[in-house]
Design a protein around this motif. Sequence first.
Motif, PDB file in Angstrom:
ATOM      1  N   GLN A 157       0.844  -1.200   0.000  1.00 55.46           N
ATOM      2  CA  GLN A 157       0.000   0.000   0.000  1.00 55.46           C
ATOM      3  C   GLN A 157       0.882   1.254   0.000  1.00 55.46           C
ATOM      4  OE1 GLN A 157      -2.359  -0.892   3.588  1.00 55.46           O
ATOM      5  NE2 GLN A 157      -4.128  -1.207   2.241  1.00 55.46           N
ATOM      6  N   PRO A 158       1.745   1.390  -0.998  1.00 59.36           N
ATOM      7  CA  PRO A 158       2.708   2.506  -0.982  1.00 59.36           C
ATOM      8  C   PRO A 158       2.053   3.873  -1.069  1.00 59.36           C
ATOM      9  CG  PRO A 158       2.687   1.431  -3.131  1.00 59.36           C
ATOM     10  CD  PRO A 158       1.862   0.576  -2.218  1.00 59.36           C
ATOM     11  N   GLY A 159       0.964   3.974  -1.807  1.00 57.88           N
ATOM     12  CA  GLY A 159       0.293   5.257  -1.938  1.00 57.88           C
ATOM     13  C   GLY A 159      -0.329   5.718  -0.630  1.00 57.88           C
ATOM     14  N   ARG A 160      -0.979   4.785   0.081  1.00 59.77           N
ATOM     15  CA  ARG A 160      -1.584   5.142   1.361  1.00 59.77           C
ATOM     16  C   ARG A 160      -0.518   5.467   2.407  1.00 59.77           C
ATOM     17  NH1 ARG A 160      -5.355   1.221  -0.578  1.00 59.77           N
ATOM     18  NH2 ARG A 160      -7.435   2.158  -0.762  1.00 59.77           N
TER      19      ARG A 160
ATOM     20  N   TYR B 268       1.733   9.589   5.668  1.00 56.38           N
ATOM     21  CA  TYR B 268       2.910  10.254   6.222  1.00 56.38           C
ATOM     22  C   TYR B 268       2.857  11.753   5.930  1.00 56.38           C
ATOM     23  CZ  TYR B 268       7.718  11.238   7.478  1.00 56.38           C
ATOM     24  OH  TYR B 268       8.836  11.763   8.066  1.00 56.38           O
ATOM     25  N   ILE B 269       2.490  12.110   4.702  1.00 55.13           N
ATOM     26  CA  ILE B 269       2.413  13.532   4.339  1.00 55.13           C
ATOM     27  C   ILE B 269       1.358  14.245   5.170  1.00 55.13           C
ATOM     28  CG2 ILE B 269       1.779  15.122   2.474  1.00 55.13           C
ATOM     29  CD1 ILE B 269       3.021  13.108   0.520  1.00 55.13           C
ATOM     30  N   ASP B 270       0.251  13.571   5.444  1.00 53.53           N
ATOM     31  CA  ASP B 270      -0.847  14.186   6.199  1.00 53.53           C
ATOM     32  C   ASP B 270      -0.575  14.268   7.700  1.00 53.53           C
ATOM     33  OD1 ASP B 270      -2.255  14.646   3.921  1.00 53.53           O
ATOM     34  OD2 ASP B 270      -3.541  12.871   4.091  1.00 53.53           O
ATOM     35  N   GLY B 271       0.562  13.733   8.151  1.00 58.10           N
ATOM     36  CA  GLY B 271       0.931  13.954   9.544  1.00 58.10           C
ATOM     37  C   GLY B 271       1.106  12.734  10.404  1.00 58.10           C
TER      38      GLY B 271
ATOM     39  N   TYR C  61       7.383  19.040  -1.138  1.00 61.52           N
ATOM     40  CA  TYR C  61       7.486  18.101  -0.023  1.00 61.52           C
ATOM     41  C   TYR C  61       6.771  16.798  -0.351  1.00 61.52           C
ATOM     42  CZ  TYR C  61       7.157  16.077   4.631  1.00 61.52           C
ATOM     43  OH  TYR C  61       7.238  15.229   5.696  1.00 61.52           O
ATOM     44  N   ASP C  62       5.568  16.890  -0.926  1.00 57.76           N
ATOM     45  CA  ASP C  62       4.834  15.683  -1.328  1.00 57.76           C
ATOM     46  C   ASP C  62       5.665  14.865  -2.304  1.00 57.76           C
ATOM     47  OD1 ASP C  62       1.581  16.408  -0.644  1.00 57.76           O
ATOM     48  OD2 ASP C  62       3.003  18.065  -0.784  1.00 57.76           O
ATOM     49  N   HIS C  63       6.263  15.534  -3.295  1.00 54.11           N
ATOM     50  CA  HIS C  63       7.043  14.826  -4.299  1.00 54.11           C
ATOM     51  C   HIS C  63       8.295  14.190  -3.689  1.00 54.11           C
ATOM     52  CE1 HIS C  63       4.238  16.790  -6.801  1.00 54.11           C
ATOM     53  NE2 HIS C  63       4.886  17.918  -6.996  1.00 54.11           N
ATOM     54  N   ALA C  64       8.912  14.875  -2.726  1.00 55.96           N
ATOM     55  CA  ALA C  64      10.116  14.333  -2.094  1.00 55.96           C
ATOM     56  C   ALA C  64       9.797  13.069  -1.303  1.00 55.96           C
ATOM     57  CB  ALA C  64      10.757  15.382  -1.192  1.00 55.96           C
ATOM     58  N   VAL C  65       8.693  13.089  -0.558  1.00 56.46           N
ATOM     59  CA  VAL C  65       8.293  11.891   0.186  1.00 56.46           C
ATOM     60  C   VAL C  65       7.973  10.758  -0.776  1.00 56.46           C
ATOM     61  CG1 VAL C  65       6.545  10.930   1.740  1.00 56.46           C
ATOM     62  CG2 VAL C  65       7.473  13.213   2.162  1.00 56.46           C
TER      63      VAL C  65
ATOM     64  N   HIS D 238      -2.870   6.483  -5.083  1.00 56.88           N
ATOM     65  CA  HIS D 238      -3.362   6.728  -3.730  1.00 56.88           C
ATOM     66  C   HIS D 238      -2.618   7.868  -3.035  1.00 56.88           C
ATOM     67  CE1 HIS D 238      -6.009   3.284  -3.893  1.00 56.88           C
ATOM     68  NE2 HIS D 238      -5.010   2.532  -4.337  1.00 56.88           N
ATOM     69  N   ALA D 239      -1.343   8.089  -3.384  1.00 58.24           N
ATOM     70  CA  ALA D 239      -0.617   9.194  -2.760  1.00 58.24           C
ATOM     71  C   ALA D 239      -1.153  10.539  -3.229  1.00 58.24           C
ATOM     72  CB  ALA D 239       0.876   9.091  -3.062  1.00 58.24           C
ATOM     73  N   TYR D 240      -1.507  10.620  -4.510  1.00 58.53           N
ATOM     74  CA  TYR D 240      -2.006  11.877  -5.072  1.00 58.53           C
ATOM     75  C   TYR D 240      -3.514  11.848  -5.298  1.00 58.53           C
ATOM     76  CZ  TYR D 240       2.906  12.969  -5.888  1.00 58.53           C
ATOM     77  OH  TYR D 240       4.243  13.224  -5.726  1.00 58.53           O
ATOM     78  N   GLU D 241      -4.172  10.738  -4.866  1.00 58.75           N
ATOM     79  CA  GLU D 241      -5.623  10.603  -4.960  1.00 58.75           C
ATOM     80  C   GLU D 241      -6.107  10.854  -6.393  1.00 58.75           C
ATOM     81  OE1 GLU D 241      -6.970  13.291  -1.970  1.00 58.75           O
ATOM     82  OE2 GLU D 241      -6.442  11.952  -0.308  1.00 58.75           O
ATOM     83  N   LEU D 242      -5.597  10.045  -7.312  1.00 62.52           N
ATOM     84  CA  LEU D 242      -5.881  10.188  -8.733  1.00 62.52           C
ATOM     85  C   LEU D 242      -6.919   9.169  -9.189  1.00 62.52           C
ATOM     86  CD1 LEU D 242      -2.189  10.447 -10.001  1.00 62.52           C
ATOM     87  CD2 LEU D 242      -3.748  12.353  -9.574  1.00 62.52           C
TER      88      LEU D 242
END
Length: 375
Positions: free
Chosen positions: A93-96, A101-104, A284-288, A337-341
């Motif tokens: 589940q890499p996107g989640r 992580y980005i969301d805190g 920051y999102d892209h770096a993570v 899932h990371a970018y909710e596409l």
Amino acid sequence: MDSMDDVGALVTGGLAARTLDHPGHAHGRDDAHHLHGHDCANCDTPLTGDYCHACGQAAHLHRDITGFAHDVLHGVFHFEGKFWSTLPMLAFQPGRLTRRYIDGERAKFVTPMAMFLFSVFLMFLVVSNVPGWFSPTDVEAKAPSVAAARQDLGKSIEKGQTRIDQLVAERSTVVKAGGNTAQIDEKLTEARNELRGLRIAERFIPGQAADAGKLRVSSPLVGNAAADRTGAWLQQKFDHARENPKLLFYKMKSSGYKYSWALIPMSLPFLWVMFAWRQRFGMYDHAVFATYSIAFMSLLVVVLTLIGWTFGSFGRTLAWSALFIVPPVHMYKQLRHAYELRRFSALWRTIALLHVVTFTSLAFFLLLLSLGLAD
């Protein structure tokens, strides 16, 4: 000796990852083997808990060899327990994982850079010492000797030169007869280009003949003297690499340890372009995203290498097949899932990202090659 260096690099990577991921560990206990005073040992700030509120250092510190060994093993294999909760999500589940992580949600997971450091060092250790991708017996049986390769190339160069001489003679005959030489000129140009390529290849064979052609550099932007100096410098570097290719490979591997982090900033501009019109996502999102993605790919190489080494021919076939199937699927799931596409948006970005990976991998290889030649 290389294996010891690799083990040392793995320990270094694990300890660095642990340091980035969690700065300390504390329990109150006073004895000859532990430090647990009333003031911080680092900044002398009065302690009010298990950690210094000013600098973050743990109040409880080991000062014996047992504690040191514990820190090494803990840093390499444990990651304060978060490794085993992060790894399954990174794989399936890499996107989640990226989005959470980005969301805190930071305390639950190993940080991207900590996971990156550990996985990259582990990959270099395993790939450098485990022959999982090719059969050692096949390589030994099929690898031609340097002398045989030089001999075959010399024969090809001789045939190419003979072909050019024949075309030149044929052209002279046609010119005397007043005929059209366009077709012969085309063949002559092609033959000369092939011969030039063979002579360039000859320069990279170890132990070439002393009378082999030298590397020439020409450019309309610089004078002949500068071009000659550049050519001489390049020739010297290529000569050193040709005479000792193992040293060049070692330098490239060492540079790979040091500069593997460069893959992250190299990827960021391309990720930014793919989401330039979506203001919600920043660097920051892209770096993570990039850091977790590279960490997974490194661990994938480790697993596939071990599979190829353990299961022989079947394992190598499985490893090579998985190497071309798993990364695109993982990129798609992480992007979606990371970018909710939506599915289509994630699909075309996956295709674009595969091209980005190809470009950045080639650029990174050229960087390592230039660093190896420049030393």
